[in-house]
Design an enzyme around this catalytic site. Structure first.
Site, short mmCIF file in Angstrom:
data_model
loop_
_atom_site.label_atom_id
_atom_site.label_comp_id
_atom_site.label_asym_id
_atom_site.label_seq_id
_atom_site.Cartn_x
_atom_site.Cartn_y
_atom_site.Cartn_z
CG ASP A 54 42.29 45.57 35.25
OD1 ASP A 54 41.52 44.76 34.68
OD2 ASP A 54 43.16 45.22 36.06
CE LYS A 96 40.90 37.66 37.59
NZ LYS A 96 42.19 37.33 36.99
NE ARG A 129 45.20 39.44 47.29
CZ ARG A 129 45.78 39.24 46.09
NH1 ARG A 129 45.13 39.50 44.97
NH2 ARG A 129 47.01 38.79 46.01
CG PHE A 170 50.46 37.27 46.66
CD1 PHE A 170 51.04 38.37 46.07
CD2 PHE A 170 49.55 36.52 45.92
CE1 PHE A 170 50.74 38.73 44.76
CE2 PHE A 170 49.24 36.88 44.61
CZ PHE A 170 49.84 37.98 44.04
CG PHE A 223 45.48 43.48 40.70
CD1 PHE A 223 44.74 43.00 41.76
CD2 PHE A 223 46.09 42.58 39.85
CE1 PHE A 223 44.59 41.63 41.96
CE2 PHE A 223 45.95 41.21 40.04
CZ PHE A 223 45.20 40.73 41.10
CB THR A 224 49.43 41.62 42.89
OG1 THR A 224 48.44 40.88 42.17
CG2 THR A 224 49.00 41.73 44.35
CE1 TYR A 226 52.32 29.55 15.48
CE2 TYR A 226 52.16 31.45 14.02
CZ TYR A 226 52.70 30.84 15.14
OH TYR A 226 53.59 31.51 15.94
N1 PM9 Z 1 43.36 38.51 39.52
C1 PM9 Z 1 42.61 37.28 41.39
O1 PM9 Z 1 42.55 36.22 42.01
C2 PM9 Z 1 44.25 36.18 39.81
C3 PM9 Z 1 45.64 36.17 40.19
S1 PM9 Z 1 46.34 37.33 41.28
C4 PM9 Z 1 46.05 36.73 42.80
O2 PM9 Z 1 41.97 38.29 41.72
C5 PM9 Z 1 42.87 42.38 37.96
C6 PM9 Z 1 41.95 43.38 38.52
C7 PM9 Z 1 42.91 41.09 38.45
C8 PM9 Z 1 43.83 40.15 37.89
C9 PM9 Z 1 43.95 38.85 38.40
C10 PM9 Z 1 44.66 40.58 36.82
C11 PM9 Z 1 45.64 39.65 36.19
C12 PM9 Z 1 44.57 41.87 36.39
N2 PM9 Z 1 43.70 42.74 36.95
O3 PM9 Z 1 45.46 36.54 36.45
O4 PM9 Z 1 46.89 37.40 34.64
O5 PM9 Z 1 42.09 40.75 39.44
O6 PM9 Z 1 44.57 36.72 34.14
O7 PM9 Z 1 44.96 38.74 35.41
C13 PM9 Z 1 43.42 37.36 40.20
P1 PM9 Z 1 45.52 37.26 35.15
#
Ligand code: PM9
Length: 464
Positions: free
Chosen positions: A221, A264, A388, A455, A130-131, A78
């Site tokens: 980011d 990523k 997008r 989306f 970013f979303t 843990y």
């Molecule tokens: N990006 C992408 O497909 C996954 C979900 S949103 C459609 O591009 C940036 C630059 C991203 C991102 C996720 C996140 C969030 C933050 N910054 O999905 O929570 O491209 O791990 O990261 C997606 P998490």
């Protein structure tokens, strides 16, 4: 520089395949039924109905034998798991930040950072939204302000650093609201919504100087910042001989902290982190993570996930991995350009973005051209892509009206180390076939709209 790539084929894969994942081929009728069932939203389709999955490069990488071996070294205590310390060492070595707080994925880190740094009524400038990032800024009481260079909003403009911050736009905001209402600048590497476009080191250095003067931290980011580093080496004077890992460090050293979706660049299926240099911010993040994710030495992850991430980071900064990554995306992009398909240029790092405005000029933005095209590509060939454009942009929280972004794009996102050159050929041929019968494609109407990040779950019907 000697990039340790194959001299006959500079982006040949630096790995061989030990295990394969079988795919299901479907008929056009099956795909038509599947997309109807999914409300014409590719996010709502089942992966068993997908042949080539270009929905996202997030969490879809193939892990290496060493990462899988790392999974077996999971220390599932843990508290104080050994894997946390391996991850901390990797982040310190390659990203250079002093403090690390793991999170289950990127948005977990965004939540912590936004809650800690943003106060009600603040303004957060950034190089395009970013979303998830913008939503967390808004939920914390902030307002996002776009300060990216104008070139980023023009899909045909070939400026090499479309991820740059426009310092005049930033200064106009600071003059208007005062630096004390700007808790940090949100700087994304290889800007996703602009088409995977990098900022230059020159721009970052100028930004650093500006921010020092006004006492504004720069929060990176870092999700795709190794890819940004690669483009700096290719395009910016003075970097052609520098290993990509050194460029990454130079970027991070010019910033104060970062959020990271390790799904990523870092080659894992789940994971993320918040990292920073400030002791007080770290203490707050260490405390807050317990509320939302888990103890500060696991942040919602299993020990094995942290081990895979530590190893993934080490693999992600190698020259041969990056050459294959960028080369494969470029191969697809060049095939589409040669066939006259309108895509965002320059070709980005993680995806090809089709310009749906030029692909489907007969569909008004209110009728969701990019959403329609994503559905059509799925019907054509079982390729799953992502909208997008106007759907992703959502509504303005103040006016409730649809935001209407200039960029109305379909993203063909390439997972890392997953698909072959033949797969890329299939994708190109399918897009070209759809392009030849583009006049037949009709728009959509939205029949269900969820409150947040619409989306992901919105549903549509074809216009009659
Ligand atoms: N990006 C992408 O497909 C996954 C979900 S949103 C459609 O591009 C940036 C630059 C991203 C991102 C996720 C996140 C969030 C933050 N910054 O999905 O929570 O491209 O791990 O990261 C997606 P998490």
């Amino acid at each position: 520089m000697n990039t340790q790539t194959n001299e006959h084929h500079p982006w040949a894969e630096p790995y061989k395949i030990k295990m394969v994942e079988l795919l299901r081929m479907t008929t056009r009728e099956e795909r038509l039924a599947a997309i109807r069932e999914a409300g014409y939203n590719t996010f709502l389709t089942r992966s068993r109905d997908v042949y080539i999955d270009l929905l996202t490069d997030s969490g879809t990488s193939a892990m290496s034998d060493r990462q899988w071996a790392g999974i077996m070294l999971g220390d599932e205590a843990y508290s104080g798991s050994e894997n946390f310390y391996h991850l901390e060492a990797a982040v310190r070595e390659f990203y250079g930040y002093k403090h690390l707080v793991p999170t289950h994925q990127g948005r977990g880190a965004e939540n912590l950072m936004s809650q800690i740094l943003i106060s009600d009524g603040d303004f957060v400038p950034g190089n395009m939204y970013f979303t998830t990032t913008r939503l967390h800024q808004e939920l914390a009481g902030g307002t996002f302000v776009d300060v990216i260079v104008d070139e980023a909003h023009d899909p045909e403009n070939t400026f090499p650093f479309k991820g740059n911050v426009d310092l005049d736009k930033l200064d106009a905001l600071v003059q208007e609201v005062g630096a004390d209402r700007v808790p940090y600048i949100s700087l994304e590497g290889n800007v996703n919504m602009a088409g995977g476009q990098p900022f230059s080191m020159e721009n970052l250095k100028a930004l650093r100087q500006y921010c020092r003067k006004h006492d504004i931290p720069i929060m990176l980011d870092a999700t795709r910042t190794i890819e940004n580093a690669w483009f700096i080496r290719e395009r910016e004077a003075g970097y052609s001989d520098m290993p990509v890992r050194k460029i990454l460090r130079e970027i991070c050293d010019l910033t104060d902290g970062c959020t990271m979706s390790a799904k990523k660049d870092a080659l894992v299926n789940i994971g993320g982190f918040f990292a920073c240099n400030d002791d007080e911010v770290f203490k707050k993040a260490q405390n807050l993570v317990v509320v939302y994710e888990g103890l500060h030495t696991y942040g919602g992850l299993a020990g094995r996930d942290m081990e895979a991430m530590a190893q993934g980071i080490r693999e992600s900064v190698t020259e041969e991995h990056m050459a294959a990554r960028i080369g494969q995306v470029r191969y697809l992009g060049q095939k589409l350009l040669a066939a006259g398909i309108p895509i965002v240029r320059p070709i980005g790092s993680h995806a090809i973005f089709i310009d749906a405005r030029r692909f489907l000029p007969h569909i008004d933005q209110e009728h969701f051209p990019a959403q329609s095209l994503a559905a059509e590509l799925f019907i054509e060939s079982g390729i799953r892509t992502m909208e997008r454009g106007i759907v992703s942009a959502g509504r303005d929280p103040e006016t409730g009206k649809n935001r209407k972004p200039k960029l109305e794009l379909v993203r063909l996102t390439i997972p890392r180390r997953v698909y072959t050159q033949a797969h890329m050929d299939v994708v190109a041929d399918a897009v070209i076939d759809v392009y030849h019968r583009r006049e037949e494609i009709r728009g959509l109407k939205m029949v269900y709209e969820p409150e947040y990040l619409r989306f992901f779950q919105a549903r549509f019907e074809p216009l009659t």
